[in-house]
Write a protein that holds these residues in place. Structure first.
Motif, short mmCIF file in Angstrom:
data_model
loop_
_atom_site.label_atom_id
_atom_site.label_comp_id
_atom_site.label_asym_id
_atom_site.label_seq_id
_atom_site.Cartn_x
_atom_site.Cartn_y
_atom_site.Cartn_z
N PRO A 179 0.82 -1.23 -0.15
CA PRO A 179 0.19 0.00 -0.06
C PRO A 179 0.93 1.36 0.12
CG PRO A 179 -0.01 -1.22 2.20
CD PRO A 179 0.75 -1.97 1.28
N PRO A 180 0.41 2.32 -0.61
CA PRO A 180 1.19 3.70 -0.37
C PRO A 180 1.47 3.99 0.99
CG PRO A 180 -0.92 3.62 -1.90
CD PRO A 180 -0.88 2.67 -1.15
N GLN A 181 2.60 4.29 1.24
CA GLN A 181 3.31 4.59 2.64
C GLN A 181 2.44 5.62 3.20
OE1 GLN A 181 7.32 4.10 2.94
NE2 GLN A 181 7.74 6.19 2.13
N GLU A 182 1.97 6.82 2.62
CA GLU A 182 1.17 7.70 3.34
C GLU A 182 0.00 7.14 3.86
OE1 GLU A 182 0.50 8.30 -1.31
OE2 GLU A 182 2.13 7.79 -0.08
N ASN A 183 -0.71 6.17 3.39
CA ASN A 183 -1.78 5.26 4.05
C ASN A 183 -1.45 4.47 5.22
OD1 ASN A 183 -3.05 6.76 1.98
ND2 ASN A 183 -3.63 4.84 1.00
N LEU A 184 -0.23 4.32 5.60
CA LEU A 184 0.04 3.27 6.54
C LEU A 184 0.06 4.04 7.85
CD1 LEU A 184 3.16 1.70 5.09
CD2 LEU A 184 1.13 0.77 5.27
N ARG A 185 -0.65 3.19 8.94
CA ARG A 185 -0.65 3.75 10.12
C ARG A 185 -0.21 2.94 11.19
NH1 ARG A 185 -2.31 8.06 9.37
NH2 ARG A 185 -3.41 8.28 11.22
N CYS A 186 0.50 3.84 12.29
CA CYS A 186 1.32 3.01 13.37
C CYS A 186 0.44 1.93 14.19
CB CYS A 186 1.72 4.14 14.52
SG CYS A 186 3.02 5.16 13.55
N GLU A 187 -0.74 2.30 14.45
CA GLU A 187 -1.66 1.45 15.22
C GLU A 187 -1.67 -0.06 14.54
OE1 GLU A 187 -3.17 1.57 18.40
OE2 GLU A 187 -2.32 3.74 18.23
N GLY A 188 -1.67 -0.14 13.28
CA GLY A 188 -1.49 -1.22 12.80
C GLY A 188 -0.18 -1.83 12.42
N LEU A 189 0.66 -1.00 12.10
CA LEU A 189 2.19 -1.46 12.02
C LEU A 189 3.08 -2.00 13.20
CD1 LEU A 189 3.61 1.10 9.53
CD2 LEU A 189 3.12 -1.35 9.04
N VAL A 190 2.78 -1.37 14.37
CA VAL A 190 3.74 -1.74 15.37
C VAL A 190 3.07 -2.89 16.09
CG1 VAL A 190 4.58 -0.97 17.53
CG2 VAL A 190 4.35 0.84 15.90
N ALA A 191 4.10 -4.05 16.04
CA ALA A 191 3.65 -5.25 16.50
C ALA A 191 3.30 -5.21 18.23
CB ALA A 191 4.49 -6.33 16.14
N LEU A 192 2.08 -6.13 18.52
CA LEU A 192 2.23 -6.23 19.93
C LEU A 192 3.37 -6.42 20.77
CD1 LEU A 192 -0.03 -6.08 22.05
CD2 LEU A 192 -0.35 -8.63 21.67
N GLU A 193 4.31 -7.27 20.26
CA GLU A 193 5.46 -7.73 21.19
C GLU A 193 6.39 -6.32 21.02
OE1 GLU A 193 6.24 -9.58 16.95
OE2 GLU A 193 4.71 -9.58 18.57
N VAL A 194 6.26 -5.47 20.32
CA VAL A 194 7.24 -4.34 20.54
C VAL A 194 6.27 -3.36 21.39
CG1 VAL A 194 7.91 -2.41 19.32
CG2 VAL A 194 8.09 -4.35 17.97
N ARG A 195 5.12 -3.26 21.49
CA ARG A 195 4.29 -2.42 22.54
C ARG A 195 4.60 -3.14 24.02
NH1 ARG A 195 -1.08 -0.12 19.77
NH2 ARG A 195 -0.36 -0.46 17.46
N ASP A 196 4.71 -4.52 23.89
CA ASP A 196 4.64 -5.25 25.35
C ASP A 196 6.29 -4.80 25.97
OD1 ASP A 196 2.16 -5.89 25.13
OD2 ASP A 196 2.78 -8.09 24.47
N ALA A 197 7.04 -4.78 24.91
CA ALA A 197 8.35 -4.31 25.34
C ALA A 197 8.60 -3.22 25.96
CB ALA A 197 9.45 -4.70 24.42
N LEU A 198 7.63 -2.06 25.60
CA LEU A 198 7.85 -0.79 26.32
C LEU A 198 6.66 -0.58 27.14
CD1 LEU A 198 8.66 0.78 22.95
CD2 LEU A 198 10.14 0.56 24.92
N PRO A 199 6.41 -1.18 28.19
CA PRO A 199 5.27 -0.86 28.99
C PRO A 199 5.36 0.56 29.61
CG PRO A 199 6.94 -2.30 30.33
CD PRO A 199 7.49 -1.88 28.75
N GLY A 200 4.05 1.05 29.98
CA GLY A 200 4.15 2.36 30.21
C GLY A 200 4.28 3.68 29.32
N PHE A 201 4.56 3.10 28.04
CA PHE A 201 4.64 4.15 26.86
C PHE A 201 3.64 4.06 25.89
CE2 PHE A 201 9.24 3.35 27.98
CZ PHE A 201 9.69 4.35 27.63
N THR A 202 3.38 5.46 25.56
CA THR A 202 2.34 5.62 24.61
C THR A 202 2.60 5.90 23.28
OG1 THR A 202 2.31 8.19 25.23
CG2 THR A 202 0.63 6.71 26.47
#
Length: 195
Positions: free
Chosen positions: A32-55
């Motif tokens: 897809p065109p990169q201007e259509n990409l959203r962080c909410e869908g790109l960033v994997a759950l394991e990456v978010r779990d590795a940063l507890p307390g970060f928004t």
């Protein structure tokens, strides 16, 4: 050390520089065109779990750039983490190792056993930036960690690289009509209602 607005601009410019080191080519089917990409869908759950307390927030450094996904914490104000995605289509048979040249020329060193090609550099004291590409990953990624524990950028880069799949890209894309204007910084597009 407190990561202030000036440092945030440095992080943004460094990520932008890493993304602009590639030459765009004709569109690839399934990317897809990169201007259509959203962080909410790109960033994997394991990456978010590795940063507890970060928004997670999304920034867009230029109209055609991929998203810059920024993590900040109110408890750890001395740490700022960002992931820049460069999902422009590639030339068939592109030498991914050649993509390391700008980072290596800027004083970086190669990172072994991370995808097809990866390099790290410390552009300013207290900051580690890791750039990585792989043949099975449709995007190049740049992880920038500013603050204590900067070596964690390597683990986040590895997780992000392997989690960025064509399926994740398809799920992370939003569509908008060509004349709809810029996408919002974060979250889904608002419902326009019946027409």
């Amino acid at each position: 050390m407190r990561a202030g607005r000036g440092v945030g601009v440095v992080v943004l410019m460094l990520a932008l520089g890493a993304c602009r080191s590639r030459t765009p080519s004709a569109p690839d089917a399934g990317v897809p065109p990169q201007e259509n990409l959203r962080c909410e869908g790109l960033v994997a759950l394991e990456v978010r779990d590795a940063l507890p307390g970060f928004t997670l927030t999304q920034e867009r450094p230029c109209p055609t750039c991929g998203p810059l996904c920024v993590f900040r914490s109110t408890e750890r104000r001395d740490v700022s983490v960002s992931i820049a995605y460069d999902c422009r289509p590639r030339f068939e048979g592109e030498d991914t190792r050649a993509l390391l040249t700008p980072t290596l020329k800027a004083g970086g060193t190669e990172v072994p056993a991370m995808g097809k090609a990866a390099a790290r550099r410390e552009p300013v004291p207290g900051m580690l930036q890791v750039s990585a590409w792989d043949e099975d990953t449709p995007c190049g990624i740049v992880v920038t960690w500013l603050g204590p524990d900067k070596e964690r950028a390597l683990d986040l880069a590895r997780m992000t690289l392997y989690a960025t799949t064509p399926e994740r890209l398809a799920q992370a894309a939003v569509t908008s009509p060509p004349d709809a204007g810029p996408l919002p910084d974060a979250g889904p597009l608002p419902d326009a209602g019946p027409r």
